[in-house]
Enzyme design. Structure first.
Site, PDB file in Angstrom:
ATOM      1  N   ASP A  50      -8.799   5.237   0.745  1.00 35.53           N
ATOM      2  CA  ASP A  50     -10.201   5.648   0.828  1.00 35.53           C
ATOM      3  C   ASP A  50     -10.461   6.856  -0.075  1.00 35.53           C
ATOM      4  O   ASP A  50     -11.589   7.333  -0.177  1.00 35.53           O
ATOM      5  CB  ASP A  50     -10.638   5.896   2.278  1.00 35.53           C
ATOM      6  CG  ASP A  50      -9.860   7.012   2.964  1.00 35.53           C
ATOM      7  OD1 ASP A  50      -8.943   7.583   2.339  1.00 35.53           O
ATOM      8  OD2 ASP A  50     -10.160   7.297   4.138  1.00 35.53           O
ATOM      9  N   SER A  51      -9.412   7.317  -0.786  1.00 36.94           N
ATOM     10  CA  SER A  51      -9.601   8.292  -1.867  1.00 36.94           C
ATOM     11  C   SER A  51     -10.570   7.747  -2.904  1.00 36.94           C
ATOM     12  O   SER A  51     -11.109   8.511  -3.710  1.00 36.94           O
ATOM     13  CB  SER A  51      -8.258   8.614  -2.536  1.00 36.94           C
ATOM     14  OG  SER A  51      -7.588   7.431  -2.911  1.00 36.94           O
ATOM     15  N   ASP A  89      -6.688   0.804   3.305  1.00 34.90           N
ATOM     16  CA  ASP A  89      -6.968   1.983   4.139  1.00 34.90           C
ATOM     17  C   ASP A  89      -8.176   1.700   5.040  1.00 34.90           C
ATOM     18  O   ASP A  89      -9.244   1.323   4.544  1.00 34.90           O
ATOM     19  CB  ASP A  89      -7.332   3.139   3.191  1.00 34.90           C
ATOM     20  CG  ASP A  89      -6.659   4.437   3.544  1.00 34.90           C
ATOM     21  OD1 ASP A  89      -6.015   4.514   4.604  1.00 34.90           O
ATOM     22  OD2 ASP A  89      -6.793   5.378   2.740  1.00 34.90           O
ATOM     23  N   LYS A 118      -3.676   0.884   6.783  1.00 34.09           N
ATOM     24  CA  LYS A 118      -3.250   2.271   7.020  1.00 34.09           C
ATOM     25  C   LYS A 118      -4.332   2.982   7.815  1.00 34.09           C
ATOM     26  O   LYS A 118      -5.527   2.745   7.584  1.00 34.09           O
ATOM     27  CB  LYS A 118      -3.001   3.002   5.700  1.00 34.09           C
ATOM     28  CG  LYS A 118      -2.586   4.460   5.870  1.00 34.09           C
ATOM     29  CD  LYS A 118      -2.062   5.075   4.576  1.00 34.09           C
ATOM     30  CE  LYS A 118      -3.122   5.627   3.671  1.00 34.09           C
ATOM     31  NZ  LYS A 118      -3.975   6.678   4.284  1.00 34.09           N
ATOM     32  N   GLU A 120      -5.234   6.991   9.790  1.00 27.85           N
ATOM     33  CA  GLU A 120      -4.862   8.403   9.827  1.00 27.85           C
ATOM     34  C   GLU A 120      -4.897   8.956  11.240  1.00 27.85           C
ATOM     35  O   GLU A 120      -5.780   8.614  12.021  1.00 27.85           O
ATOM     36  CB  GLU A 120      -5.834   9.223   8.960  1.00 27.85           C
ATOM     37  CG  GLU A 120      -5.777   8.879   7.488  1.00 27.85           C
ATOM     38  CD  GLU A 120      -6.700   9.750   6.643  1.00 27.85           C
ATOM     39  OE1 GLU A 120      -7.230  10.758   7.150  1.00 27.85           O
ATOM     40  OE2 GLU A 120      -6.882   9.396   5.462  1.00 27.85           O
ATOM     41  N   GLU A 187       1.504  13.688   4.277  1.00 34.06           N
ATOM     42  CA  GLU A 187       0.739  14.383   3.234  1.00 34.06           C
ATOM     43  C   GLU A 187       0.730  15.898   3.448  1.00 34.06           C
ATOM     44  O   GLU A 187       0.477  16.376   4.566  1.00 34.06           O
ATOM     45  CB  GLU A 187      -0.699  13.841   3.224  1.00 34.06           C
ATOM     46  CG  GLU A 187      -1.556  14.470   2.138  1.00 34.06           C
ATOM     47  CD  GLU A 187      -2.825  13.702   1.817  1.00 34.06           C
ATOM     48  OE1 GLU A 187      -3.010  12.582   2.334  1.00 34.06           O
ATOM     49  OE2 GLU A 187      -3.635  14.220   1.032  1.00 34.06           O
TER      50      GLU A 187
END
Ligand code: KIV
Length: 269
Positions: A50-51, A89, A118, A120, A187
């Site tokens: 999602d960057s 993501d 993925k 978070e 991260e």
């Protein structure tokens, strides 16, 4: 690398690489053309992160990214990739509400072509991970700095700095592993903590600013190709500075991850 030599990456193969101590090279990827080029360079895993909210869409964080936008880019990458393991993501707000929301969102990415999703966060995510894994969806967890929660974290700050925070990170890593996650992104944490977490669990850890001792590395594609505007975090290395083509830079990245020369001390915390 030619098509005839490289078979499509599987979870089984990733587990074999991890067991054999072979480093896993991951990069973000958002479109079909780059999927092809990354594949040719030998990148093992293509993360549709999602960057993309920041590097493609120009947002200040990943928070505004929508599930439909992620599904669109997963589908683009899936059309171009022949070998790489495709990780989609789950964006902010697409899995936090309930297990029902999480599986609907994960299904959208899997049907778009992802092999794994993925998500978070720590603690409550273990239940979500278990729910998805029991229903046949491979999951990559993401701990340390979790950019979707940047406002709660007070900015893009190093996580796990003191002993208590490091111990919490190890506990969270064990929890997501026990819930069935088959990979873990770490991260922006001190190298010693990256090593500690990696030793504590038996699934591959993929570091981004987590030092040299994780099972693999990931960078944002635009950062490592030197096209991102503004100040970059210390963990980034621009692989274009040595010249040649984009393919050459990608191949240098894969080689440096595999032989352990990236990240160097200059990229670590
Ligand atoms: O969104 C993303 O690209 C990521 C990586 C930075 C790990 O989550």
């Amino acid at each position: 690398m030619t098509d005839t030599v490289r078979k499509p990456m599987t979870l089984h193969r990733l587990r074999e690489m991890h067991a054999a101590g072979e480093k896993i090279a991951m990069l973000t990827c958002y479109d079909a053309t780059f999927a092809h080029v990354l594949d040719d360079a030998g990148v093992d895993c293509l993360l549709i992160g999602d960057s993309l909210g920041m590097v493609l869409q120009g947002h200040a964080s990943t928070v505004p990214v929508q599930l439909s936008e992620m599904a669109y880019h997963v589908a683009c990458v899936a059309r171009g990739a022949r070998h790489g393991w495709i990780i989609g993501d789950l964006p902010y707000g697409s899995y936090q509400q309930s297990n029902a929301q999480a599986i609907a969102s994960a299904t959208a990415l899997m049907q778009a072509g992802a092999h794994m999703v993925k998500l978070e966060g720590a603690g409550w995510t273990a239940e979500t991970i278990r729910f998805l894994v029991e229903r046949g969806i491979p999951v990559c967890a993401h701990l340390g700095l979790t950019p979707q929660y940047v406002h709660a974290l007070g900015g893009y700050r190093i996580q796990g700095r003191d002993d208590a925070a490091a111990a919490t990170l190890v506990r969270h890593a064990r929890e997501v592993r026990d819930a069935g996650a088959s990979m873990l992104v770490l991260e922006l944490i001190p190298s010693a903590v990256g090593a500690q977490v990696t030793q504590a669990i038996d699934i591959p850890t993929i570091g981004i600013g987590a030092g040299p001792d994780t099972s693999g590395q990931v960078l944002v594609l635009h950062d490592m190709l030197g096209v991102t505007r503004g100040r970059l975090p210390r963990f980034v290395r621009n692989f274009m500075t040595e010249g040649g083509t984009i393919g050459d830079a990608l191949a240098r990245y894969v080689a440096a991850v595999k032989d352990g020369s990236f990240p160097a001390a200059a990229h670590a915390y």
